[in-house]
Write an enzyme that holds these catalytic residues in place. Sequence first.
Site, short mmCIF file in Angstrom:
data_model
loop_
_atom_site.label_atom_id
_atom_site.label_comp_id
_atom_site.label_asym_id
_atom_site.label_seq_id
_atom_site.Cartn_x
_atom_site.Cartn_y
_atom_site.Cartn_z
N THR A 73 0.90 -1.14 0.00
CA THR A 73 0.00 0.00 0.00
C THR A 73 0.93 1.18 0.00
OG1 THR A 73 -1.90 -1.00 1.11
CG2 THR A 73 -1.45 1.26 1.67
N GLY A 120 -5.12 -5.56 6.76
CA GLY A 120 -6.12 -4.56 7.07
C GLY A 120 -7.13 -4.91 8.15
N THR A 125 -0.19 0.54 7.04
CA THR A 125 -0.07 -0.51 6.02
C THR A 125 0.10 -1.85 6.70
OG1 THR A 125 1.20 -1.38 4.17
CG2 THR A 125 2.43 -0.06 5.78
N GLY A 126 -0.49 -2.87 6.12
CA GLY A 126 -0.39 -4.21 6.71
C GLY A 126 -1.69 -4.95 6.48
N GLY A 136 -10.25 -3.07 2.97
CA GLY A 136 -9.27 -3.09 4.05
C GLY A 136 -9.36 -1.83 4.90
N ASP A 137 -8.31 -1.59 5.65
CA ASP A 137 -8.29 -0.44 6.57
C ASP A 137 -7.99 0.88 5.85
OD1 ASP A 137 -5.70 -1.59 6.05
OD2 ASP A 137 -4.87 -0.17 7.49
N1 ASP Z 1 -3.79 -2.47 4.52
C1 ASP Z 1 -4.07 -2.85 3.17
C2 ASP Z 1 -5.33 -3.64 3.12
O1 ASP Z 1 -5.57 -4.44 4.01
C3 ASP Z 1 -3.00 -3.66 2.55
C4 ASP Z 1 -1.61 -3.14 2.76
O2 ASP Z 1 -1.37 -2.27 3.54
O3 ASP Z 1 -0.73 -3.64 2.10
O4 ASP Z 1 -6.06 -3.52 2.16
#
Ligand code: ASP
Length: 317
Positions: free
Chosen positions: A182, A236, A233-234, A212-213
């Site tokens: 992200t 979500g 990021t991560g 996602g988040d």
């Molecule tokens: N947080 C994002 C999601 O869950 C993905 C990401 O951060 O890579 O959509």
Amino acid sequence: MQPFSIVIHGGAGTILKTDMTPELEKAYINGLESSLQKGFSLLEHDGTAIDAVRAAITILEDNILFNAGRGSVFTKKGVQEMDAAIMNGQTLGAGSVTGVRNVMNPIELAYEVMSNSNHVFLSGKGANDFAIKQGLKLMPDDYFFSKFRYDQWKEIRDSDSYSLDHTHQDIAELMKDKKFGTVGAVACDKFGNIAAATSTGGMTNKKYGRIGDSPIIGAGTYANNKTCAISCTGHGEPFIRAVAAHDVSALMEYKGFTLQEAMNQVVHHKLIELEGEGGMIGVDATGNTAMVFNSAGMYRAMKNGFGDHYVGIYKDN
Ligand code: ASP
């Protein structure tokens, strides 16, 4: 001088030096640097935090290496559905979009929602219709195609169709294989205003209109001049359940934590308890910056008006 600063990220996860070629590492660093420089030079020339985060994100969205805009991952149906959010810490104005297709720069659409609609959050076809009304640039499907992402998706798509009941495991596999990412930016301008922006293609092989988040104000993106601007990021789902970005703000506002303390608390404690892997970047209205993650790596970079400048990928650099 009122301190000014910008921090960006290009995703977090199992990013290991052993998996990286020197060429790819250089390409990621160059991508981060050009986004950082663009945002920083706007701030240096008296630009606003909102314009700096927009500009920085646009550059990352146009770079095929990052999972946002052009480089967005494939959904279960084999298309790109993008999410983005932006928030102005001075006004608490916010705009977000989810599930948009063919929009070249989803962050610009989120900005239009914030600035020129009476709404905060638009989805799917409605968001696309609004993009057309606002005259934003649309691109054909093949603009978003990359062999690399297509191959990633093909691998996951096949395994998923054989293991319907292993969604959780599939997500863990995605994380291990770094098939997520992200982009985000936070900035503090010379006027003491802060802003946050996040843009993503979400997770490879996502289905059922999964969100996602990233586009959820308070979860993946939040800004408030009183406290901080945060972009996450991560994975979500835990970030949504932790209301991660707003939680950092709440710790600062109600408990008097510093930016760094509040981010450490959320990333290394609250998210760990929810098995939430990933990280976040933050600034406060006095120009302090922080980059915190609990994963093996996070593409990240920062620069401020005092001459501090940092670019890193892995845990130790
Ligand atoms: N947080 C994002 C999601 O869950 C993905 C990401 O951060 O890579 O959509």
